[in-house]
Design an enzyme around this catalytic site. Structure first.
Site, PDB file in Angstrom:
ATOM      1  CB  ILE A  44      11.791   1.094  -4.797  1.00 11.33           C
ATOM      2  CG1 ILE A  44      12.768   1.323  -5.728  1.00 11.33           C
ATOM      3  CG2 ILE A  44      11.632  -0.449  -4.536  1.00 11.33           C
ATOM      4  CD1 ILE A  44      14.301   1.254  -5.193  1.00 11.33           C
TER       5      ILE A  44
ATOM      6  CG  HIS B 222     -31.574   7.990  -5.226  1.00  5.23           C
ATOM      7  ND1 HIS B 222     -30.701   7.452  -4.469  1.00  5.23           N
ATOM      8  CD2 HIS B 222     -32.682   7.261  -5.662  1.00  5.23           C
ATOM      9  CE1 HIS B 222     -31.203   6.253  -4.138  1.00  5.23           C
ATOM     10  NE2 HIS B 222     -32.262   6.136  -4.806  1.00  5.23           N
TER      11      HIS B 222
HETATM   12  P1  NAI Z   1       5.741   5.078  -4.877  1.00  7.72           P
HETATM   13  O1  NAI Z   1       6.686   6.167  -4.234  1.00  7.72           O
HETATM   14  O2  NAI Z   1       4.559   5.077  -5.073  1.00  7.72           O
HETATM   15  O3  NAI Z   1       6.093   3.747  -4.194  1.00  7.72           O
HETATM   16  C1  NAI Z   1       7.263   3.051  -3.743  1.00  7.72           C
HETATM   17  C2  NAI Z   1       7.300   2.045  -2.543  1.00  7.72           C
HETATM   18  O4  NAI Z   1       8.411   1.378  -2.557  1.00  7.72           O
HETATM   19  C3  NAI Z   1       6.928   2.841  -1.519  1.00  7.72           C
HETATM   20  O5  NAI Z   1       5.738   2.282  -0.849  1.00  7.72           O
HETATM   21  C4  NAI Z   1       8.081   2.395  -0.543  1.00  7.72           C
HETATM   22  O6  NAI Z   1       8.123   2.422   0.547  1.00  7.72           O
HETATM   23  C5  NAI Z   1       8.643   1.252  -1.384  1.00  7.72           C
HETATM   24  N1  NAI Z   1      10.155   0.918  -1.154  1.00  7.72           N
HETATM   25  C6  NAI Z   1      11.103   1.879  -1.571  1.00  7.72           C
HETATM   26  N2  NAI Z   1      12.234   1.159  -1.298  1.00  7.72           N
HETATM   27  C7  NAI Z   1      12.066   0.009  -1.066  1.00  7.72           C
HETATM   28  C8  NAI Z   1      12.715  -1.289  -0.737  1.00  7.72           C
HETATM   29  N3  NAI Z   1      14.241  -1.265  -1.059  1.00  7.72           N
HETATM   30  N4  NAI Z   1      12.001  -2.514  -0.941  1.00  7.72           N
HETATM   31  C9  NAI Z   1      10.579  -2.504  -0.686  1.00  7.72           C
HETATM   32  N5  NAI Z   1      10.038  -1.435  -0.714  1.00  7.72           N
HETATM   33  C10 NAI Z   1      10.731  -0.137  -0.923  1.00  7.72           C
HETATM   34  O7  NAI Z   1       6.732   4.788  -6.265  1.00  7.72           O
HETATM   35  P2  NAI Z   1       6.213   4.070  -7.638  1.00  7.72           P
HETATM   36  O8  NAI Z   1       5.176   2.943  -7.323  1.00  7.72           O
HETATM   37  O9  NAI Z   1       7.492   3.393  -8.009  1.00  7.72           O
HETATM   38  O10 NAI Z   1       5.804   5.054  -8.748  1.00  7.72           O
HETATM   39  C11 NAI Z   1       6.579   6.044  -8.953  1.00  7.72           C
HETATM   40  C12 NAI Z   1       5.981   7.306  -9.242  1.00  7.72           C
HETATM   41  O11 NAI Z   1       5.056   7.082 -10.383  1.00  7.72           O
HETATM   42  C13 NAI Z   1       4.881   7.762  -8.255  1.00  7.72           C
HETATM   43  O12 NAI Z   1       5.724   8.942  -7.583  1.00  7.72           O
HETATM   44  C14 NAI Z   1       3.648   8.228  -8.625  1.00  7.72           C
HETATM   45  O13 NAI Z   1       3.270   9.313  -8.352  1.00  7.72           O
HETATM   46  C15 NAI Z   1       3.778   7.906 -10.204  1.00  7.72           C
HETATM   47  N6  NAI Z   1       2.580   7.041 -10.860  1.00  7.72           N
HETATM   48  C16 NAI Z   1       1.438   7.492 -10.411  1.00  7.72           C
HETATM   49  C17 NAI Z   1       0.366   6.856 -10.792  1.00  7.72           C
HETATM   50  C18 NAI Z   1      -0.903   7.118 -10.663  1.00  7.72           C
HETATM   51  O14 NAI Z   1      -1.208   8.493 -10.350  1.00  7.72           O
HETATM   52  N7  NAI Z   1      -2.185   6.375 -10.705  1.00  7.72           N
HETATM   53  C19 NAI Z   1       0.652   5.534 -11.345  1.00  7.72           C
HETATM   54  C20 NAI Z   1       1.900   4.977 -11.451  1.00  7.72           C
HETATM   55  C21 NAI Z   1       2.893   5.930 -11.044  1.00  7.72           C
END
Ligand code: NAI
Ligand code: FAD
Length: 461
Positions: free
Chosen positions: A267, A440
């Site tokens: 989250i 292409h």
């Molecule tokens: P996130 O901020 O991407 O997603 C968290 C999600 O959880 C949101 O959609 C939010 O609405 C939801 N949420 C919050 N509280 C909740 C609840 N109580 N019940 C249900 N849903 C809830 O965070 P995530 O996926 O944990 O990733 C953390 C960080 O790691 C991100 O900021 C991201 O930038 C970084 N990350 C980046 C990646 C990439 O660049 N490909 C890959 C993985 C992580």
């Protein structure tokens, strides 16, 4: 040589190690303190790299299982779980050792231990005091938890545990439909788990372009990932053989339950500054613990902060760019980060990639814009590859034609977004891309066609 360092960097993640290497290149006397056994921080050890290794392997596994036959390739596929994990670990080991090599090559002293700031010119590492002219805090972030839900990294896991499950769970509940939920949910779904994502909001991937969110949801559902949008988890009961997850609608309403073998809590993440001594030296943080900075400077002279423990996107390349910029500033150069051009990529299949403003942000800011869009169903390479889900969208200023944002969902979108980043860094107009010859047949032709679409002269549909 004086014993005083020019810079001590606390944290050896992408922010810290890039800062230290750049400082070394610029001739500064620099040390990087890391408390983990290996360098590379969250990204190399338990983040970007192991997750991408698993995403790559499982994408091939699923393709071999489901797509090869259609192309006339006969295979018999089975999973060697131990080897899958060993292969991922080998990649991580190689890259973390690579940082240690780069430290030696660039005269960075690697100090193993936990750093604590005593005063702006002194850092304590496990009892030993080091003198320095500058301190860079690059201590990163940690997983955010839900009240009453305890992560045991076996049955209730964070991303770290989800990268090392000892077997494929029958049922996995993912709390949070953000980047980690979709990436690691995809990994285990591809290997056979029944994955249900419970997301608080009524859409996935908050902050992304709304059309991308909608198409992503459609495609992930087609892949048999299940979603409970607009729901929040209120508790998890640990039974002997399974977990009982209780949830309720975010806006209130009746409770419902889901059974799971494993629950992944993702989250969001929060800044990690525990034990650094910020209170004692009066470095200002906001309510959520992020260190407040102005051009990487904290409120205390000589103390700088970068990466996940500061404001902005929690991304490795953002931390890396800030690390380089700080080192350059300390060396008297003009270190700079262009926050308008920081791409974000979700490494699912299809990939999702974005840079700059979304339509929603431009509308809210009252900035006039034109949009050009091109679907991969009309791109010959995507058709030849049987990968036609998705589109490219380019947003340009209505009067100047400067590109303000680009949003893509499609195979290889994460690689292709680089073209838009370069264009935006040079403040290109959409016409600059529209009139640039693209090979292409390539997927990148979809970018050119989307750019042509800004002025309404898309040729291939
Ligand atoms: P996130 O901020 O991407 O997603 C968290 C999600 O959880 C949101 O959609 C939010 O609405 C939801 N949420 C919050 N509280 C909740 C609840 N109580 N019940 C249900 N849903 C809830 O965070 P995530 O996926 O944990 O990733 C953390 C960080 O790691 C991100 O900021 C991201 O930038 C970084 N990350 C980046 C990646 C990439 O660049 N490909 C890959 C993985 C992580
Ligand atoms: P970190 O990488 O967290 O490094 C901080 C380091 O400081 C840690 O090693 C920690 O041990 C050390 N430290 C902390 N306190 C002390 C102390 N007092 N003394 C000594 N050392 C200390 N980002 C992307 O851009 N692309 C991705 O694909 C991607 N995938 C991810 C997947 C997952 C599962 C996760 C969790 C994150 C992912 N991220 C991704 C985010 C990325 O990992 C972070 O944004 C990035 O690591 C931040 O770098 P950083 O240097 O600020 O902090």
């Amino acid at each position: 040589m004086s014993d005083t360092y020019d810079v001590i960097v606390i944290g050896g993640g992408p922010g810290g190690y890039n800062c230290a290497i750049r400082a070394g290149q610029l001739g500064l006397k620099v040390a990087c303190i890391e408390k983990r056994k290996t360098l590379g921080g969250t990204c190399l050890n338990v983040g970007c790299i192991p997750s991408k290794a698993l995403l790559h392997a499982t994408e091939l596994y699923e393709a071999a299982e489901k797509d090869f036959a259609d192309m006339g390739i006969k295979t018999s596929v089975s999973l060697d779980h131990k080897q899958l994990m060993a292969s991922k670990d080998k990649t991580v080991d190689g890259l973390t050792q690579g940082i240690a090599y780069l430290f030696k090559k660039n005269n960075v002293e690697h100090i193993s231990g936990t750093g604590k700031i005593v005063d702006p010119n002194t850092v304590d590492v496990d009892g030993k005091k080091l003198a320095t002219k500058n301190i860079v805090i690059a201590t990163g972030s940690e997983v955010a938890t839900l009240p009453g839900i305890e992560i045991d990294e076996e049955r209730i896991v964070s991303s770290t545990g989800a990268l090392e499950l000892s077997k494929v769970p029958g049922k996995m509940v993912v709390i949070g439909g953000g980047v980690i939920g979709l990436e690691l949910g995809s990994v285990w779904r591809r290997l056979g788990a029944e994955v249900t994502v419970v997301e608080y909001l009524d859409h996935i991937l908050p902050g992304m372009d709304a059309e991308v969110q909608k198409m992503g949801l459609r495609v992930f559902k087609k892949q048999k990932m299940k979603f409970k949008l607009g729901h929040k988890v209120t508790g998890i009961e640990k039974l002997k053989t399974k977990l009982k997850v209780t949830m309720e609608p975010s806006k209130g309403g009746d409770e419902a339950t889901l059974d799971a073998d494993v629950v992944l809590v993702c989250i969001g993440r929060r800044p990690y500054t525990e034990g650094l001594g910020l209170d004692t030296i009066n470095v200002t943080t906001d309510k959520r613990g992020f260190i407040e900075t102005d051009h990487f400077k904290t409120n205390v002279a000589g103390i700088w902060a970068i990466g996940d423990c500061t404001h902005g996107p929690m991304l490795a390349h953002k931390a890396e760019d800030e690390g380089v910029a700080v080192a350059e500033q300390i060396a008297g150069k003009a270190g700079h980060v262009n926050y308008d051009v920081i791409p974000g990529v979700v490494y699912t299949k299809p990939e999702i990639a974005a840079v700059g403003k979304t339509e929603e942000e431009l509308k809210a800011a009252g900035i006039p814009f034109k949009a050009g869009k091109f679907p991969f169903t009309a791109n010959s390479r995507a058709r030849a590859n049987h990968d036609t889900d998705g589109f490219v969208k380019i947003l340009a200023h209505a009067e100047t034609d400067e590109i303000l944002g680009a949003h893509m969902i499609g195979v290889c979108a994460g690689e292709m977004i680089g073209e838009l980043c370069v264009a935006m860094e040079f403040r290109a107009a959409s016409e600059d891309i529209a009139r640039t010859c693209h090979a292409h047949p390539t997927l990148s032709e979809a970018i050119r066609q989307a750019a042509m679409g800004v002025e309404g002269w898309t040729m291939q549909m």
